[in-house]
Motif scaffolding. Structure first.
Motif, PDB file in Angstrom:
ATOM      1  N   PHE A 121       0.832  -1.211   0.000  1.00 33.94           N
ATOM      2  CA  PHE A 121       0.000   0.000   0.000  1.00 33.94           C
ATOM      3  C   PHE A 121       0.860   1.252   0.000  1.00 33.94           C
ATOM      4  O   PHE A 121       0.533   2.240  -0.650  1.00 33.94           O
ATOM      5  N   ALA A 149       3.600   1.603  -1.426  1.00 32.04           N
ATOM      6  CA  ALA A 149       4.129   1.773  -2.778  1.00 32.04           C
ATOM      7  C   ALA A 149       3.042   2.193  -3.765  1.00 32.04           C
ATOM      8  O   ALA A 149       3.313   2.332  -4.953  1.00 32.04           O
ATOM      9  N   GLY A 150       1.813   2.361  -3.294  1.00 36.14           N
ATOM     10  CA  GLY A 150       0.725   2.831  -4.150  1.00 36.14           C
ATOM     11  C   GLY A 150      -0.053   1.727  -4.839  1.00 36.14           C
ATOM     12  O   GLY A 150      -0.798   1.990  -5.788  1.00 36.14           O
ATOM     13  N   LYS A 151       0.092   0.481  -4.380  1.00 42.86           N
ATOM     14  CA  LYS A 151      -0.637  -0.629  -4.998  1.00 42.86           C
ATOM     15  C   LYS A 151      -2.040  -0.713  -4.415  1.00 42.86           C
ATOM     16  O   LYS A 151      -2.277  -0.310  -3.283  1.00 42.86           O
ATOM     17  N   ASN A 152      -2.949  -1.318  -5.198  1.00 41.80           N
ATOM     18  CA  ASN A 152      -4.306  -1.521  -4.689  1.00 41.80           C
ATOM     19  C   ASN A 152      -4.391  -2.886  -4.007  1.00 41.80           C
ATOM     20  O   ASN A 152      -3.424  -3.662  -3.998  1.00 41.80           O
TER      21      ASN A 152
END
Length: 184
Positions: free
Chosen positions: A96, A98-101
């Motif tokens: 999260f 790192a900007g992941k969903n």
């Protein structure tokens, strides 16, 4: 071995707190006996005492106290800690961050968890044995921190490998295990 693992998993699902508390007590006790042995053999070698003159004897009182610490403190506190982490975090924080969903984080965990667990489970015990056997006490934290840095780099590298061919062995092993348990 597979039957023992299934029995252990059934114990975890029935009594997770008791199993964690008992496991902590046993592991702390076994770890203490191992530490006594390492300390004894290192001291014997340093003092150049013959084996006949310096037989290894377990300090059972010390081992009992250490086991009780595992039973009474590490197990319950560890259970509460990881239960809280599970409740509040649920998934990998780093994904999260790192900007992941959610779907991407779940996929990363499916792909990377087992290889990381197996590889790290083989390396860290060796690192710690070397730490307690060969590193002077005043440098032990530095030594472990150095390996923590290397470990972080390794985990980053592992995550960047995505679906590397060497990871397929771990996932195929996991798939075989799941397929074998569904047929029974």
């Amino acid at each position: 071995m597979l039957k023992a693992w299934k029995w252990y998993q059934s114990c975890l699902s029935v009594h997770p707190v008791k199993t964690q508390v008992i496991s902590s007590g046993v592991l702390w006790g076994v770890g203490d006996v191992a530490a006594q042995f390492i300390t004894h053999s290192t001291a014997r070698r340093r003092l150049q005492v013959s084996e006949a003159d310096a037989k290894f004897k377990v300090n059972w009182k010390r081992t009992a106290i250490t086991s009780l610490f595992g039973f009474g403190f590490v197990g319950p506190v560890g259970h509460l800690w990881y239960d809280g982490l599970d409740r509040f975090i649920r998934l990998s924080y780093m994904g999260f961050a790192a900007g992941k969903n959610v779907a991407q984080v779940k996929e990363d965990l499916k792909r990377d968890f087992l290889p990381a667990l197996i590889l790290e489970g083989g390396v860290w015990p060796l690192v710690q044995v070397a730490n307690f056997r060969y590193i002077p006490v005043r440098y032990q934290l530095l030594y472990v921190n150095m390996f923590c840095l290397l470990d972080s780099a390794f985990l980053s590298w592992l995550e960047q490998q995505k679906d590397a061919p060497w990871k397929q062995w771990f996932t195929s092993f996991h798939s075989l295990k799941e397929g074998g348990s569904q047929g029974r």
